[in-house]
Design a protein around this motif. Structure first.
Motif, short mmCIF file in Angstrom:
data_model
loop_
_atom_site.label_atom_id
_atom_site.label_comp_id
_atom_site.label_asym_id
_atom_site.label_seq_id
_atom_site.Cartn_x
_atom_site.Cartn_y
_atom_site.Cartn_z
N MET A 198 0.82 -1.20 0.00
CA MET A 198 0.00 0.00 0.00
C MET A 198 0.86 1.26 0.00
O MET A 198 0.55 2.24 -0.68
N LEU A 199 1.96 1.26 0.74
CA LEU A 199 2.85 2.41 0.74
C LEU A 199 3.51 2.62 -0.61
O LEU A 199 3.66 3.75 -1.08
N VAL A 200 3.90 1.53 -1.26
CA VAL A 200 4.50 1.64 -2.59
C VAL A 200 3.47 2.20 -3.58
O VAL A 200 3.77 3.08 -4.39
N LEU A 201 2.23 1.71 -3.52
CA LEU A 201 1.19 2.22 -4.42
C LEU A 201 0.90 3.70 -4.14
O LEU A 201 0.69 4.48 -5.07
N LEU A 202 0.88 4.08 -2.89
CA LEU A 202 0.65 5.48 -2.54
C LEU A 202 1.75 6.37 -3.13
O LEU A 202 1.46 7.43 -3.71
N ILE A 203 2.99 5.95 -3.03
CA ILE A 203 4.09 6.73 -3.59
C ILE A 203 3.97 6.81 -5.10
O ILE A 203 4.18 7.87 -5.70
N ILE A 204 3.60 5.71 -5.74
CA ILE A 204 3.44 5.72 -7.21
C ILE A 204 2.34 6.70 -7.60
O ILE A 204 2.50 7.48 -8.55
N PHE A 205 1.20 6.69 -6.90
CA PHE A 205 0.12 7.61 -7.23
C PHE A 205 0.52 9.06 -6.98
O PHE A 205 0.17 9.95 -7.74
N LEU A 206 1.25 9.33 -5.92
CA LEU A 206 1.68 10.69 -5.65
C LEU A 206 2.61 11.22 -6.72
O LEU A 206 2.64 12.41 -7.01
N ILE A 207 3.39 10.35 -7.32
CA ILE A 207 4.32 10.77 -8.37
C ILE A 207 3.60 10.94 -9.70
O ILE A 207 3.86 11.87 -10.44
N THR A 208 2.65 10.06 -10.02
CA THR A 208 2.03 10.07 -11.35
C THR A 208 0.85 11.03 -11.48
O THR A 208 0.56 11.46 -12.58
#
Length: 148
Positions: free
Chosen positions: A29-39
């Protein structure tokens, strides 16, 4: 599938622990959150537009100003006198457009009127050559007028 093996303590009953290990779920979930914040900033493209700022200034009524009202049925009123059609409105606006200084047109549109009715008045004013067109609105409930 995983299974906990007892460590051999005297308190252990030798039972299998069936609790879910949430650490991998939190990591994902943390990895997905970081990906969404970047994209997300890359995906949202907006056209740069300089929007007008809200100004609440009292209307300065001048005798030369023209107030045109449009009711919900599309009837047009020139300073409280009913105008039969848009052609007559255009003719009256053309006569006043040559005045020096040119009068301002203030449009009061009923909130239940179709946009088409108000739009026709705006087009008639533009075709007549009126430079200043304004809309008269009521302030929202509870708004405190500011002194400038």
């Amino acid at each position: 599938m995983g299974m906990n093996v007892a460590s051999g303590d005297a308190d252990d009953d030798g039972e299998v622990v069936s609790a879910i290990n949430t650490t991998p779920l939190v990591d994902i979930m943390l990895v997905l959150l970081i990906i969404f914040l970047i994209t997300v900033p890359v995906v949202t493209h907006t056209v740069p537009v300089d929007l007008p700022k809200e100004r609440n200034q009292p209307t300065k009524t001048k005798p030369e100003n023209i107030v045109i009202a449009v009711n919900r049925d599309g009837d047009i009123f020139w300073n409280e006198t009913k105008i039969p059609d848009y052609t007559t409105l255009l003719d009256k606006l053309k006569v006043r457009a040559v005045d020096k200084p040119q009068p301002e047109v203030h449009i009061r549109g009923d909130k239940n009127a179709r946009y088409e009715y108000v739009g026709r008045v705006v087009v008639a004013a533009q075709r007549a050559g009126i430079v200043k067109i304004g809309f008269i609105t009521e302030p929202p409930a509870g708004a405190i007028p500011t002194a400038q």
